[in-house]
Design an enzyme around this catalytic site. Structure first.
Site: not given
Length: 525
Positions: A144, A211
């Site tokens: 991400d 994350e």
């Protein structure tokens, strides 16, 4: 040892006053005590910890093809928004398919699982080793990326989601944080599989989906899964952190590889005042906004006490011998100090560190007011006011301890306090004297040479590896982004504009993972 690399650090932490203390014979009112501290500080043992004489190697990488794959990866908008309902499933699914087509041997040979809770978009790869008695190793990276605010678009020299290759760089959101690490791991694995190589120990690759918003859906869930599967101990865990960068640490101009060995925790509290609203023409003596503002002011005035974390002691044991010689009694006092004692030199270290925003955060649990919400109209008194305060806890400062600290600071029963985060504690401390750390340092030097400082450090932010390192099965977790940046200006691409990496340096990143797969074979456990 590198006797010619004593770095001048007059800028480090405003050290002029420290120099007067440790660099001359003048005594203060505490002269006898200070003299004793200086004499007993074991500077004769304060020798370089840098690994000498590592032979540099080159790994043959098909760089053009690898660069094309990484540039294409940037085009998948795998964004983690703070609003978790705003989640682009197609971007993640498309990226997963792209990884499958890009690394066919990895996906043919290595077991892949798609995991996560409540959304399964994180990837767990299990590369079975030849010797099941050996402890496994784990490499982590995240898929991400942070959003690109619309108001910053005109500041980008290249479109952040086109993966442009230009002027010797790969440009785009996520190319540095952290898709370069995802792809470097997979590129290296694909290369090893083409050679018919199989690791002796089982290797896990974990690529998280969230994350940038804490990792509770991805990394935490996978850590739970691995723990339930009975893994007792990882020999080595590696995650992203600081890239190799000249001048990355205040006062050190040299090229530096900082290896994170511990992370602070994470907790966010909602501080709220709920009362009665009304018309602005008839305000009460105290408004809800005013009451909450006063509470926040009290909290900011009640900072947590400073202390020297053991990871900071390790940090200066490695950094200190490479710094200005006249200051080494100070650094030695920190490196060899005891947690239950405080010498004058250690206190001086704390006093100076506290004057710098970055180094101050290494010394205590931090308090950051990050959100404040109240009111919808200029002539309406809101019935409630809320603030979000983010804390990065030191070891021992549990959510319970922090909430009690907030209550005592505010001393107002009208204020409510609620934990709104998937809080994580401060992690264990990885051993910088372990064989696993030595394998990492050796690999860094094999790829980037010996002309750099390698040192452990205390991570004041955090990454997904905190979900592993806080557990007993992964204490030796090391964090570093395995890529060379030209300067600290390039570091601003993290979450900023014009994120990019050098094409030629990406080849070394791939070579790093290729070589560390080899070097992990030397670990005995």
């Amino acid at each position: 040892m590198r006797t010619n690399r004593k770095t001048k650090v007059a800028a480090l932490m405003g050290v002029a006053s420290i120099f007067l203390l440790v660099g001359c014979g003048k005594k203060s009112e505490k002269g006898n005590h200070e003299t004793q501290v200086e004499v007993t500080t074991p500077t004769e043992e304060f020798t370089s910890m840098q690994m000498p004489g590592v032979e540099q190697i080159e790994v043959d990488v098909d760089l053009d093809a690898a660069v094309e794959r990484l540039s294409k990866a940037v085009t998948y908008k795998t964004i983690s928004n703070q609003d978790r309902d705003d989640f682009d499933t197609e971007a993640f699914l498309g990226y997963h398919k792209f990884l499958e087509s890009s690394y066919p041997l990895v996906h043919k040979t290595i077991k892949k699982e798609v995991l996560g809770e409540p959304r399964p978009y994180s990837l767990l790869y299990t590369w079975e080793g030849k010797d099941p008695t050996l402890q496994p190793a784990l490499f982590y990276a995240h898929m991400d990326v942070v959003p690109v605010p619309e108001e910053s678009r005109d500041q980008w020299k290249e479109d952040p989601f086109k993966g442009v290759i230009k002027d010797g760089y790969i440009w785009g959101r996520g190319v540095l944080d952290d898709k370069n690490q995802v792809h470097a791991i997979l590129e290296a694995a694909e290369m090893k599989l083409k050679e018919g190589w199989q690791p002796s120990r089982t290797l896990y690759f974990v690529f998280g989906q969230d994350e940038e918003v804490g990792g509770s859906e991805g990394a935490k869930y996978i850590a739970d899964v691995l723990e339930k599967r009975g893994i007792e101990r990882f020999a080595y865990v590696m995650d992203e952190s600081a890239p190799i960068t000249p001048g990355i640490f205040p006062g050190i101009k040299d090229n530096t590889a900082l290896i994170g060995i511990a992370q602070k925790g994470f907790i966010s509290l909602e501080i709220a005042m709920n009362g009665e609203g009304g018309h602005s023409s008839q305000p009460p003596e105290e408004s809800n906004i005013g009451i909450l503002a006063e509470a926040i002011t009290k909290l900011e005035d009640a900072q947590f006490p400073y202390k020297i974390h053991p990871a900071v002691r390790h940090q200066y044991r490695y950094m200190g011998p490479e710094l200005e010689e006249s200051l080494q009694p100070l650094y030695a006092a920190v490196a060899f100090g005891k947690d239950d004692e405080m010498t004058d030199l250690e206190q001086k270290f704390i006093d100076e560190m506290a004057t710098n925003q970055v180094t101050r955060a290494m010394l205590h649990t931090t308090i950051a007011v990050s959100m404040f919400n109240a009111g919808i109209k200029d002539n309406v008194l809101p019935p409630s006011a809320t603030a979000v305060v983010n804390f990065r806890p030191m070891p021992g400062d549990t959510p319970e301890v922090i909430i009690e600290h907030v209550k005592k600071a505010i001393e107002d029963d009208r204020i409510t306090i609620r934990d709104i985060s998937a809080s994580t504690p401060a992690t264990n401390i990885a051993d910088p004297n372990s064989d696993a750390y030595k394998v990492l340092e050796k690999t860094i030097r094999q790829i980037w040479g010996n002309d750099l400082i390698v040192a452990p450090f205390f991570v004041i932010g955090g990454s997904d590896s905190k979900h592993f390192q806080a557990r007993d099965f992964a204490p030796d977790t090391y964090t570093i982004t395995a890529i060379q940046l030209e300067n600290t200006e390039e570091f601003k691409g993290f979450h900023g504009v014009n994120e990019r990496i050098l094409v030629d340096e990406y080849a070394k990143s791939i070579g790093f993972f290729y070589q560390i797969f080899n070097n992990l074979e030397t670990l005995k456990k």
